[in-house]
Motif scaffolding. Sequence first.
Motif, short mmCIF file in Angstrom:
data_model
loop_
_atom_site.label_atom_id
_atom_site.label_comp_id
_atom_site.label_asym_id
_atom_site.label_seq_id
_atom_site.Cartn_x
_atom_site.Cartn_y
_atom_site.Cartn_z
N SER A 57 -29.22 -34.35 17.03
CA SER A 57 -29.40 -32.91 16.91
C SER A 57 -29.64 -32.05 18.13
O SER A 57 -29.27 -32.59 19.26
N VAL A 58 -31.18 -30.80 18.16
CA VAL A 58 -30.99 -30.46 19.13
C VAL A 58 -31.19 -30.48 20.41
O VAL A 58 -30.95 -30.71 21.82
N GLY A 59 -32.87 -31.18 19.83
CA GLY A 59 -33.42 -31.76 20.70
C GLY A 59 -32.86 -33.00 21.72
O GLY A 59 -33.01 -32.76 22.72
N GLU A 60 -32.85 -33.07 21.17
CA GLU A 60 -31.19 -34.60 21.97
C GLU A 60 -29.91 -34.02 23.13
O GLU A 60 -30.31 -34.86 23.71
N THR A 61 -29.42 -33.30 21.96
CA THR A 61 -28.65 -32.66 22.23
C THR A 61 -28.75 -32.20 24.41
O THR A 61 -28.86 -32.13 25.05
N ARG A 62 -29.85 -31.30 24.14
CA ARG A 62 -30.43 -30.66 25.04
C ARG A 62 -31.19 -31.62 26.07
O ARG A 62 -31.20 -31.28 27.41
N ALA A 63 -31.48 -32.70 25.73
CA ALA A 63 -32.32 -33.47 26.68
C ALA A 63 -31.08 -34.18 27.48
O ALA A 63 -31.01 -34.79 28.65
N ALA A 64 -29.98 -34.28 26.54
CA ALA A 64 -29.26 -35.46 27.16
C ALA A 64 -28.50 -34.35 28.77
O ALA A 64 -27.84 -34.74 28.98
N GLN A 65 -28.71 -32.65 28.89
CA GLN A 65 -27.84 -31.94 29.52
C GLN A 65 -28.10 -32.32 30.96
O GLN A 65 -27.29 -32.39 31.18
N PRO A 66 -29.34 -33.00 31.58
CA PRO A 66 -29.09 -32.92 32.70
C PRO A 66 -28.78 -34.77 32.72
O PRO A 66 -28.52 -34.88 34.03
N LEU A 67 -29.00 -35.58 32.14
CA LEU A 67 -27.80 -36.82 32.18
C LEU A 67 -26.54 -36.60 32.44
O LEU A 67 -26.05 -37.43 33.38
N ILE A 68 -25.80 -35.48 31.35
CA ILE A 68 -24.90 -35.46 31.97
C ILE A 68 -24.04 -35.05 33.20
O ILE A 68 -23.32 -35.30 33.98
N ALA A 150 -31.09 -44.48 25.94
CA ALA A 150 -31.93 -43.43 27.03
C ALA A 150 -32.06 -43.21 26.59
O ALA A 150 -32.27 -42.32 25.47
N ASN A 151 -33.54 -42.37 27.48
CA ASN A 151 -34.07 -41.51 27.13
C ASN A 151 -35.44 -42.48 25.47
O ASN A 151 -35.63 -41.64 25.25
N ASN A 203 -38.89 -39.26 31.12
CA ASN A 203 -37.83 -38.33 30.02
C ASN A 203 -37.00 -37.50 30.28
O ASN A 203 -37.60 -36.74 31.21
N THR A 204 -35.90 -37.57 30.10
CA THR A 204 -34.98 -36.40 30.65
C THR A 204 -35.49 -34.61 30.57
O THR A 204 -35.02 -33.81 30.92
N LYS A 205 -36.03 -34.78 29.24
CA LYS A 205 -36.41 -33.04 28.95
C LYS A 205 -37.51 -32.64 30.19
O LYS A 205 -37.55 -31.02 29.92
N TYR A 206 -38.28 -33.37 31.13
CA TYR A 206 -38.85 -32.70 31.93
C TYR A 206 -37.50 -31.85 33.01
O TYR A 206 -38.11 -31.30 33.68
N ASP A 207 -36.16 -32.23 32.51
CA ASP A 207 -35.53 -32.24 33.70
C ASP A 207 -34.70 -31.27 33.33
O ASP A 207 -33.62 -30.81 34.21
N GLN A 404 -40.62 -35.00 36.55
CA GLN A 404 -39.13 -34.78 36.79
C GLN A 404 -38.83 -35.98 37.49
O GLN A 404 -39.05 -36.72 38.03
N GLY A 405 -37.04 -36.54 37.34
CA GLY A 405 -36.15 -37.00 37.76
C GLY A 405 -35.85 -38.33 37.10
O GLY A 405 -35.01 -38.56 37.26
N ALA A 406 -36.01 -38.29 35.38
CA ALA A 406 -35.54 -39.88 34.87
C ALA A 406 -34.26 -38.76 34.57
O ALA A 406 -33.57 -40.57 34.85
N SER A 407 -33.47 -38.07 34.50
CA SER A 407 -32.16 -38.45 34.61
C SER A 407 -31.40 -39.04 35.54
O SER A 407 -30.16 -39.46 35.64
#
Length: 421
Positions: A57-68, A150-151, A203-207, A404-407
């Motif tokens: 959903s929304v939270g996981e999709t946003r968390a994927a952004q810096p990883l992508i 991931a995450n 956690n990629t959400k920090y990125d 920061q830096g998880a991604s």
Amino acid sequence: MLHKIYNFAWHIAPPIIKHYLRKRAQKNPEYSNHWGERFGEPHPNPVQRAIWLHAVSVGETRAAQPLITQLKQHFPNAPILLTQMTPTGRATAQTLFPEAQCRYLPYDNPQWVQQFIREHRPIFGVLMETEIWANLIQECKRENVPLFLANARLSEKSQQGYQKIQSFIAPALGKLSGCYAQTAEDAARLQTIGAVPPVVCGNTKYDIAIPEQSIELATQFREKIGKRRVFLAASLREKNGVDEAELILRAWQYFRQPEDLLILVPRHPERFQAACDLVQQFDLTIQKRSDNQAVQPETAVWVGDSMGEMWAYYQVADVVFVGGSLVDTGCQNIIEPMTCGKPVLFGQSVYNFQAACDGALRFGAAKQIADVNELLQTVRQWLDNPEDYAAITTQARQFVAQHQGASARIAQQIIDKLKAS
């Protein structure tokens, strides 16, 4: 035996699932769209040899952004395939990644996931957070598609649930190509239910950086609001008949001052109208974001009935309460308002963001409240005395920066695994 029961359940599940989707569509019509994708229907133009990420959903999709962003540095010419399970997640993906192919992931019927994998044939796949689909993992293994978790996070409550079916879930988790956990505690819990040895990456959400478009929108919001002091109650939830919006409104009518503005943002769009109805029940003057009008001086509550604009709400707030924590739903994302340097309050239910909440409290970057009365007392104190929360805003930014830096770490782990295979 459990796997046979599981597959038999998916064989008889379609009528039940369709009934569920029809009920959801009564409140959110988007649930009536793209049904075929959920039930294994072939895509008319499937992208192939893509980087595939699944974010429910929304939270996981946003968390994927810096990883992508990090993965694209290693695969600059590969297309992006994004899958979700909710309409809000899909809409978020289409906004964040207009160049990607976005679709719903089929439910875990063996034939449906086989169709999905064989028509897309991704280079590799990444499941965000705790998406464990036994048949999907098995099919990726069979088709030689590396699949990573991931995450990854696992609460004690979820761990106890998975342990009851460990003989079923462990073989699936053991077929993953890699598991990258947010914390050491998550890694330990994941290993107890059979995951391949997890690597702690953070956690990629920090990125996630403040989106550029939200900065302009926040400026527009501030022009509409004027110089009023703003209390933002964000991502409000409801459970077992207890609505956080109602709790806050009931107390707010006694704590508010005329120069204050409460911005009320429900977590799900189907709760927008219910929030508006509640405000009127408490005889408070209301305006809606969707009306796109200047907020009048007499307006007590501005209902944020919009999607994809939370970053802008955070930026105009003086004080932020993060919902899902006064009712037992585990709290929503406290990292985003801290990224904006806002003083953050949350309640007692925090299992979805346990590490972030515990860390923020130790660092002096947020405050936990016992109940709605303490929440509004603190909001009143902070709105009247901004110097009381100045240190918290400084600590909030520093806390985010330190995590920061998880991604980049996850992306490197994935690349190393792919090279070694």
